[in-house]
Motif scaffolding. Structure first.
Motif, mmCIF file in Angstrom:
data_model
loop_
_atom_site.group_PDB
_atom_site.id
_atom_site.type_symbol
_atom_site.label_atom_id
_atom_site.label_comp_id
_atom_site.label_asym_id
_atom_site.label_seq_id
_atom_site.Cartn_x
_atom_site.Cartn_y
_atom_site.Cartn_z
ATOM 1 N N GLU A 18 -11.175 -10.070 9.551
ATOM 2 C CA GLU A 18 -10.473 -9.578 8.360
ATOM 3 C C GLU A 18 -10.041 -8.133 8.551
ATOM 4 O O GLU A 18 -8.946 -7.752 8.136
ATOM 5 N N LEU A 19 -10.903 -7.329 9.179
ATOM 6 C CA LEU A 19 -10.557 -5.935 9.438
ATOM 7 C C LEU A 19 -9.349 -5.836 10.361
ATOM 8 O O LEU A 19 -8.429 -5.044 10.122
ATOM 9 N N ARG A 20 -9.342 -6.680 11.395
ATOM 10 C CA ARG A 20 -8.185 -6.671 12.307
ATOM 11 C C ARG A 20 -6.913 -7.088 11.586
ATOM 12 O O ARG A 20 -5.847 -6.491 11.779
ATOM 13 N N GLU A 21 -7.018 -8.129 10.743
ATOM 14 C CA GLU A 21 -5.839 -8.587 9.994
ATOM 15 C C GLU A 21 -5.365 -7.503 9.038
ATOM 16 O O GLU A 21 -4.162 -7.256 8.910
ATOM 17 N N THR A 22 -6.315 -6.849 8.364
ATOM 18 C CA THR A 22 -5.956 -5.775 7.432
ATOM 19 C C THR A 22 -5.312 -4.616 8.175
ATOM 20 O O THR A 22 -4.313 -4.042 7.722
ATOM 21 N N LYS A 23 -5.878 -4.296 9.342
ATOM 22 C CA LYS A 23 -5.308 -3.211 10.149
ATOM 23 C C LYS A 23 -3.894 -3.555 10.602
ATOM 24 O O LYS A 23 -2.996 -2.720 10.558
ATOM 25 N N ASP A 56 10.379 2.839 8.679
ATOM 26 C CA ASP A 56 11.763 2.405 8.897
ATOM 27 C C ASP A 56 12.622 2.666 7.666
ATOM 28 O O ASP A 56 13.776 3.100 7.783
ATOM 29 N N ALA A 57 12.060 2.396 6.472
ATOM 30 C CA ALA A 57 12.813 2.624 5.236
ATOM 31 C C ALA A 57 13.110 4.104 5.046
ATOM 32 O O ALA A 57 14.233 4.484 4.680
ATOM 33 N N VAL A 58 12.102 4.951 5.321
ATOM 34 C CA VAL A 58 12.313 6.403 5.188
ATOM 35 C C VAL A 58 13.362 6.876 6.195
ATOM 36 O O VAL A 58 14.259 7.666 5.857
ATOM 37 N N GLU A 60 3.009 -2.556 7.401
ATOM 38 C CA GLU A 60 3.495 -1.921 6.173
ATOM 39 C C GLU A 60 3.905 -0.476 6.434
ATOM 40 O O GLU A 60 4.943 -0.016 5.953
ATOM 41 N N ALA A 61 3.093 0.233 7.227
ATOM 42 C CA ALA A 61 3.418 1.617 7.570
ATOM 43 C C ALA A 61 4.710 1.685 8.377
ATOM 44 O O ALA A 61 5.555 2.558 8.141
ATOM 45 N N GLN A 62 4.880 0.736 9.316
ATOM 46 C CA GLN A 62 6.112 0.711 10.109
ATOM 47 C C GLN A 62 7.322 0.421 9.228
ATOM 48 O O GLN A 62 8.382 1.036 9.382
ATOM 49 N N ALA A 63 7.163 -0.528 8.282
ATOM 50 C CA ALA A 63 8.264 -0.848 7.366
ATOM 51 C C ALA A 63 8.605 0.363 6.498
ATOM 52 O O ALA A 63 9.785 0.665 6.276
#
Length: 195
Positions: free
Chosen positions: A97-102, A114-116, A108-111
């Motif tokens: 779960e930690l790996r999936e969350t990471k 990219d948006a910024v 999400e951070a990359q998205a």
């Protein structure tokens, strides 16, 4: 418990061997194995009775307790192993779960990044277009100003050019030229030079 029984049975099976070896043992100097002596026979009989008593006491009282302790211990060990396996399974699940969350957080951070970046690119492009438009306007105004100044300079030179042309024509032909004709010729020459 089974190993203790094996020891007891092995001891019981050795008794006939001791009895069979008794005459040679007495001959070799071992009086404790002389079964012709009534004292030795009594000792052997009482030793067998005491041995039987201890065997029955151990089998009926001590060995069941030892067996219960061993059984409890093996059940506790099995329970601890089950708990350890369950804890390991939970830890593995938590790690997954930690790996999936990471991974989701990284995506999400990359998205967001990219948006910024896309927003900043669009903002920079809009600012660049605005600056280009303003510079084009300033360049057009400067070119218009240069053209106006050139036209004014040419207009201020026109009377001088007309005077010079008139004096040249007068020197060449010796007569005074018509000022209107000279002005028209100078106008045509300056118009051709302007284009």
């Amino acid at each position: 418990m089974t190993s203790f029984r094996r020891v007891v049975l092995a001891g019981a099976s050795c008794a006939p061997l001791l009895l069979a070896a008794a005459p040679e043992a007495h001959a070799a100097g071992m009086p404790q194995l002389d079964f012709n002596n009534p004292l030795v026979t009594g000792q052997v009989v009482w030793g067998g009775v005491v041995f039987l008593f201890f065997y029955l006491a151990l089998r009926g009282w001590a060995l069941p307790r030892v067996d219960a302790v061993l059984q409890n211990r093996s059940e506790r060990i099995a329970g601890d192993l089950d708990q350890a396996r369950a804890a390991k399974a939970e830890a593995d699940k938590a790690v997954l779960e930690l790996r999936e969350t990471k991974k989701a957080a990284a995506a999400e951070a990359q998205a967001h990044l990219d948006a910024v970046l896309e927003h900043e690119r669009a903002s920079a492009a809009a600012k660049l277009a605005e600056i280009t438009k303003r510079l084009d306007g300033e360049i057009a105004r400067a070119e218009a100003g240069v053209a106006a100044e050139r036209e004014r300079a040419l207009q201020s030179l026109r009377p001088i050019a007309v005077d010079v042309a008139e004096s040249l024509v007068e020197r060449l032909i010796g007569a005074r030229a018509d000022r209107a004709v000279v002005e028209a010729a100078v106008g045509r020459a300056t118009a051709q030079a302007a284009h």
